[in-house]
Each structure stands twice: as structure tokens, then as C-alpha cells.
Design a protein around this motif. Structure first.
Motif, short mmCIF file in Angstrom:
data_model
loop_
_atom_site.label_atom_id
_atom_site.label_comp_id
_atom_site.label_asym_id
_atom_site.label_seq_id
_atom_site.Cartn_x
_atom_site.Cartn_y
_atom_site.Cartn_z
N LYS A 1 0.85 -1.19 0.00
CA LYS A 1 0.00 0.00 0.00
C LYS A 1 0.89 1.24 0.00
O LYS A 1 1.71 1.44 0.90
CB LYS A 1 -0.94 0.04 1.21
N VAL A 2 0.71 2.08 -1.02
CA VAL A 2 1.46 3.33 -1.12
C VAL A 2 0.49 4.49 -0.89
O VAL A 2 -0.52 4.62 -1.59
CB VAL A 2 2.13 3.49 -2.50
N THR A 3 0.77 5.31 0.12
CA THR A 3 -0.08 6.43 0.48
C THR A 3 0.64 7.74 0.16
O THR A 3 1.81 7.91 0.52
CB THR A 3 -0.44 6.40 1.97
N LYS A 4 -0.09 8.64 -0.50
CA LYS A 4 0.47 9.94 -0.86
C LYS A 4 -0.47 11.04 -0.41
O LYS A 4 -1.63 11.08 -0.81
CB LYS A 4 0.70 10.02 -2.37
N ARG B 1 4.71 3.90 2.82
CA ARG B 1 4.65 2.59 2.17
C ARG B 1 4.45 1.52 3.23
O ARG B 1 5.21 1.43 4.19
CB ARG B 1 5.94 2.33 1.39
N GLU B 2 3.38 0.73 3.07
CA GLU B 2 3.10 -0.38 3.97
C GLU B 2 3.18 -1.69 3.18
O GLU B 2 2.75 -1.75 2.03
CB GLU B 2 1.71 -0.26 4.58
N VAL B 3 3.70 -2.72 3.81
CA VAL B 3 3.82 -4.02 3.16
C VAL B 3 3.04 -5.05 3.96
O VAL B 3 3.17 -5.14 5.19
CB VAL B 3 5.30 -4.46 3.05
N PHE B 4 2.22 -5.82 3.25
CA PHE B 4 1.44 -6.91 3.85
C PHE B 4 1.92 -8.23 3.24
O PHE B 4 1.97 -8.37 2.02
CB PHE B 4 -0.05 -6.72 3.60
N ILE B 5 2.24 -9.18 4.09
CA ILE B 5 2.66 -10.50 3.62
C ILE B 5 1.43 -11.39 3.48
O ILE B 5 0.64 -11.54 4.43
CB ILE B 5 3.66 -11.16 4.60
N TRP B 6 1.29 -11.99 2.29
CA TRP B 6 0.15 -12.88 2.03
C TRP B 6 0.59 -14.33 2.20
O TRP B 6 1.51 -14.80 1.52
CB TRP B 6 -0.37 -12.66 0.60
N LYS C 1 5.93 -5.29 10.38
CA LYS C 1 6.28 -4.25 11.35
C LYS C 1 7.54 -3.54 10.89
O LYS C 1 8.50 -4.15 10.43
CB LYS C 1 6.52 -4.86 12.73
N LYS C 2 7.51 -2.20 11.03
CA LYS C 2 8.66 -1.40 10.61
C LYS C 2 9.74 -1.43 11.69
O LYS C 2 9.44 -1.52 12.86
CB LYS C 2 8.22 0.03 10.34
#
Length: 281
Positions: free
Chosen positions: A245-248, A266-271, A280-281
Motif C-alpha cells: 500500500k502506497v499512500t500519498k 509505504r506499507e507491506v502486507f505478507i500474504w 512491522k517497521k
């Protein structure tokens, strides 16, 4: 899971008085004459006239379809939502018939994946705590098998009123996510600056719905903008086994045109084939 309460006893309840032009819920279906209407409720009664007290002609189940013949000026308020009655044409017992259907029993959208029928609709509307508060829509997704038996259903709460004047659904491919055969995307939006457009994603495995990350976009002319993008594995910039997910966010200057500040995230989700877990950052 709450049961979808659409029975004869409920339809026999006395409706509250309302004006057609004053109810947002009416606009969500956007049915036109000649359209095919899909039954969403577990059971829907076709009546001889547009009234919950009118004799029942036939009983239809979720997944059955009728044809919209004529919009009536008669409304019914039930489960917090006010929608009109439609005169409809349908086939029952090998015969072509006509009767009246309350629109609140119909799906907002329906899609076919292999032998499964996927659909979504509004179960009920929860009023705001005060007159100034927007209502909440209890939205339900259903998956029906070839014999119209229920395979799975999921419920989500959507902010209604000015925040959900329109609804739209789209059936996507699996977008590169393992163990999914499709993704159902629901969109609810308002029609004014500063009102967000919210997207809800649910993966379909062939037997059940799985929630995926959501996104929201908003633009307030001359002030700010908020844009969220989901990148799936099959898309440009996507990565295998991940949803990104990219947020601007942008802020505009006094002229309302020049961007004076930009923030990105930028958020990353593992599927893992069953759920999307944030890293987690």
C-alpha cells in the motif's frame, strides 16, 4: 454472524412515512426499467400490490432474478432503509407472472465465478446517534453454489449518508495471490469535495471470503488530497507474496493549485494464502 432477517413478519411491519427524494438509500440500487434484479434476501415475497399487507403471489430465494417493469411511487421503510416497490416480471411454475417487489430485498451487485454466484447488498441501516451523525450501512457479501445454497457470507460496516451516495462492485482476478480464484472489490463514495471514496477488498478461495487490505482516496479542491494505491503481485511494482500500500498526501498553497507539501508512506502486507499481515517497521 447476524442472521439476515427478511421474513414475512418483518415485511408486515408498519412502515415509517418518508419521501422518495429524501432517501439516499434509494439511489444505491440505480435500477432502470428493463434491468435484471437479483434477489439478495434469503426469502423475498412477490406481492399482488405494492404493500407489505398485500397477498403473496410467490416466494423467491437469493439468486433468483426478476425483470424491473415499472417503478412505483410507493415506499417501504424497513430495517432503517427506505426504498420503493417495483412492479416486476418473473417466471414461476413454468408461467410468466407479474407482481411487486420491495427493492430492499435486491442485491446491489452480483457476479459469476465458475459455478458460484457472488453478490452483495445492504442488510440494514443503523441510524446515527444524533441527527447530525451519518448512519451506518451493514453490508453483507454472499456466495451461492450451483443449487443456490449458501457457501459463505461476510459482513462489513460502511459509513452511510453523504459518505456512501453511490456503490459499485467489481470482480477481479486473483492478482497473483496464491490460493485465491478471484477478488471482489466494493466501492462506496460520496459526491462532494472532502468526502472519501472507500474500497473494500475480499479474496475468494472458491469456498470462502478472505478480507484483504482496504484503501481510501479523498480530494478537497485547493486544500489537500489523500491517495492510497494497492499494488498486488501481478501489477507493475508488485512483489510476489506481498500486497503493498502506497499512500500519498499533498497540501496545496494559497493559490489552491501549487503543491507545497508532499508526504508518502509505504506499507507491506505478507500474504500467506489465508490472510494479509502487515510487516512491522
Amino acid at each position: 454472524m447476524k442472521r439476515f432477517l427478511l421474513s414475512l413478519l418483518l415485511l408486515a411491519a408498519t412502515p415509517a412515512a418518508a419521501q422518495l427524494s429524501g432517501n439516499v438509500e434509494y439511489n444505491l440500487w440505480r435500477v432502470q426499467q428493463g434491468d435484471t434484479i437479483t434477489i439478495f434476501s434469503d426469502k423475498a415475497y412477490i406481492r399482488q400490490s405494492p404493500s407489505p399487507q398485500a397477498p403473496v403471489m410467490d416466494s423467491l430465494v437469493a439468486g433468483n432474478t426478476v425483470i424491473a417493469a415499472k417503478l412505483t411511487e410507493t415506499e417501504l421503510t424497513l430495517r432503517g432503509m427506505t426504498t420503493p416497490w417495483w412492479q416486476v416480471r418473473y417466471k414461476a411454475g413454468g408461467k410468466q407472472k407479474e407482481g411487486y417487489l420491495w427493492l430492499g430485498l435486491a442485491a446491489l451487485g452480483q457476479y459469476k465465478k465458475d459455478s458460484v454466484q457472488l453478490m452483495y447488498g445492504i442488510e440494514k441501516v443503523i441510524p446515527g446517534a444524533t441527527k447530525e451523525d451519518d448512519p451506518k450501512y451493514v453490508v453483507v457479501m454472499k456466495a451461492l453454489g450451483a443449487s443456490r445454497h449458501l457457501l459463505d457470507k461476510k459482513e462489513l460496516i460502511v459509513t452511510g449518508g453523504q459518505f456512501a451516495i453511490s456503490a459499485e462492485g467489481k470482480l477481479l482476478g486473483n492478482m497473483g495471490l496464491d490460493k485465491l480464484t478471484a477478488i471482489l472489490r466494493l466501492c462506496f463514495s460520496g459526491e462532494a469535495c472532502g468526502i472519501p471514496t472507500d474500497y473494500y477488498y475480499y479474496g475468494w478461495t472458491g469456498t470462502k471470503f478472505l478480507p484483504l487490505p482496504q484503501k481510501s482516496n479523498m480530494f478537497d479542491a485547493g486544500a489537500i488530497s489523500h491517495d492510497e494505491v494497492l499494488l498486488f503481485p501481478k501489477e507493475p511494482g508488485g512483489q510476489a507474496g506481498k500486497i503493498i500500500k502506497v499512500t500519498k498526501d499533498e497540501e496545496f498553497g494559497e493559490d489552491g493549485e501549487k503543491v507545497v507539501k508532499t508526504t508518502t508512506n509505504r506499507e507491506v502486507f505478507i500474504w500467506d494464502g489465508n490472510s494479509a499481515k502487515a510487516v512491522k517497521k
